[in-house]
Design an enzyme around this catalytic site. Structure first.
Site, short mmCIF file in Angstrom:
data_model
loop_
_atom_site.label_atom_id
_atom_site.label_comp_id
_atom_site.label_asym_id
_atom_site.label_seq_id
_atom_site.Cartn_x
_atom_site.Cartn_y
_atom_site.Cartn_z
N LYS A 128 0.84 -1.19 -0.14
CA LYS A 128 0.09 0.08 -0.02
C LYS A 128 1.00 1.20 0.11
O LYS A 128 2.05 1.07 0.21
CB LYS A 128 -0.86 0.01 1.36
CG LYS A 128 -0.18 0.04 2.58
CD LYS A 128 -0.97 -0.44 3.88
CE LYS A 128 -0.31 -0.42 5.15
NZ LYS A 128 -1.12 -0.94 5.95
N TYR A 184 17.01 29.64 8.07
CA TYR A 184 15.80 30.39 8.57
C TYR A 184 15.91 30.46 9.98
O TYR A 184 16.01 29.53 10.68
CB TYR A 184 14.57 29.54 7.89
CG TYR A 184 14.06 29.98 6.66
CD1 TYR A 184 13.81 31.14 6.34
CD2 TYR A 184 14.13 28.74 5.89
CE1 TYR A 184 13.32 31.36 4.94
CE2 TYR A 184 13.57 29.06 4.45
CZ TYR A 184 13.55 30.18 3.98
OH TYR A 184 13.05 30.61 2.70
C1 LIG Z 1 -0.16 -2.02 6.70
C2 LIG Z 1 -0.71 -3.34 7.45
C3 LIG Z 1 0.41 -4.46 7.49
C4 LIG Z 1 1.69 -4.20 7.39
O1 LIG Z 1 2.32 -3.74 8.34
P1 LIG Z 1 4.06 -3.66 8.31
O2 LIG Z 1 4.04 -3.19 9.94
O3 LIG Z 1 4.31 -2.72 7.71
O4 LIG Z 1 4.57 -5.12 8.53
C5 LIG Z 1 -0.28 -5.65 7.83
N1 LIG Z 1 -1.74 -5.79 7.93
C6 LIG Z 1 -2.52 -4.74 7.97
C7 LIG Z 1 -4.05 -5.11 8.11
C8 LIG Z 1 -2.05 -3.76 7.47
O5 LIG Z 1 -2.94 -2.48 7.54
#
Ligand SMILES: *Cc1c(COP(=O)(O)O)cnc(C)c1O
Length: 357
Positions: free
Chosen positions: A35, A254
């Site tokens: 994702k 800055y």
């Molecule tokens: C994003 C997500 C993961 C992966 O998590 P990591 O900490 O990056 O391994 C797994 N399960 C769900 C439901 C998620 O939303």
């Protein structure tokens, strides 16, 4: 001249990391979580590189489309399921496996059905109180989903709140509630994210859902992924664009927020918060200049940062600066930013070219 501010993405590191995760998960099927544009690495590129994945998972229908466009025809899970009729139609067209986490989704599924290539994942809330049916309703929801056929029986899933803390009792409490309400059901199970794969191997079950480990980053505070044999997949880099000889007492950047403690060289590098380099980084945060450690001096601006080049000889415009990745773990930089590595890698903006190496 181009600005040469780039995120190098090491495809072999991604493949290597998947191999390491498969070893850690000892026989569980691996659902690679890609994702948020493959955690900032480019979702199409990551999907193509990880062709040994058992399955992919994304958060939105748009991300799912990108993975199908990249040529992936295998199982593809939509982690938040669908929220309206349009999403539902896209999910059917793209043969997406769907997380089911609320009653409205159950009703829509009962009236509209799924294709024989889609599978349902029933999400149970075992204590995180984010998404999912109360765990005690598992039986009733499974019953309600019974008439909705699909590719195979639903997977029973849950998500941990504290798996990155090995001594926190929350994870074993969530796990025992899950085991209690799913007892006697033959459905496959899925609980573990990256942190749980490392800290709670008992929770690996039929499908694991690693994200961050695939990118060569540790989810555990105070640890880097090298300890597990993982390699960073993203190296964020830019170039020095100017070097200033400053005197003791001169102010930099800055707010004139940094005062030179002595006569010193201040390097200016071509990256800033407009590229996703965190503005919250403080004086002293590490970067590499020509492979040697230098430190941030003064506020991060939109396009530029200023660096304390104490003790570095002969630095000039065009020299290489590494912000994180190869040689400088993003885990370490995230601590200086008061953040987590996830936020840093997802935050690299579209202005930064991704280069495959
Ligand atoms: C994003 C997500 C993961 C992966 O998590 P990591 O900490 O990056 O391994 C797994 N399960 C769900 C439901 C998620 O939303």
């Amino acid at each position: 001249m181009s600005r040469n501010t780039v995120a190098r993405v090491d495809l072999q590191a991604l493949q290597h990391n998947l191999g390491v995760v498969k070893g850690l998960a000892r026989g569980s099927a691996v659902v690679c979580v890609i994702k948020a544009d493959g955690y900032g690495h480019g979702i199409r590129r990551v999907a193509s590189a990880l062709d040994k994945a058992d399955q992919f998972a994304v958060a939105t229908p748009g991300e799912a489309r990108a993975v199908r466009d990249a040529g992936w025809t295998g199982p593809l899970l939509l982690l938040e399921g669908f929220s309206d009729g349009d999403d539902f139609d896209v999910a059917r067209q793209l043969d997406l496996d769907l997380v089911v986490h609320h009653q409205g989704q159950v009703e829509a599924l009962r009236s509209r059905g799924v294709t024989p290539r889609q599978r349902l994942w029933l999400k149970l809330d075992t204590g995180m109180h984010r998404l999912g049916f109360p765990a005690r309703d598992a039986e009733a929801v499974l019953e309600a989903l019974h008439p909705v056929a699909g590719r195979d029986m639903p997977v029973l899933m849950s998500h941990f709140a504290c798996a990155d803390e090995p001594s926190n009792p929350m994870t074993s409490q969530q796990l025992s509630l899950f085991d209690q309400v799913t007892q006697g059901h033959p459905n496959p199970q899925s609980l573990a994210n990256s942190a749980a794969i490392l800290n709670f191997p008992d929770s690996c079950r039929d499908f694991v859902r690693p994200g961050i480990l695939l990118y060569g980053i540790s989810p555990l505070p105070g640890q880097t992924a090298a300890a597990h044999g993982l390699k960073p997949a993203m190296t964020l880099a830019c170039e020095i664009v100017a070097v200033n000889q400053c005197r003791a007492g001169d102010r930099v950047g800055y707010g004139a927020a940094f005062t030179c403690p002595s006569d010193m060289l201040v390097g200016v590098a071509a990256i800033g918060y407009g590229d996703g380099y965190p503005r919250h980084l403080r004086d002293g945060a590490p970067v590499l200049v020509n492979g040697r450690t230098a430190t941030l001096a003064g506020r991060v601006s939109m396009d530029l940062i200023t660096l304390d080049l104490h003790g570095q000889q002969g630095v000039s415009a065009g020299d290489q600066v590494t912000l994180w990745g190869e040689g400088l773990p993003v885990e370490q930089v995230a601590e200086w930013a008061g953040s987590i590595p996830y936020e840093l890698i997802c935050g690299v903006t579209g202005r930064v070219d991704r280069l495959e190496t």
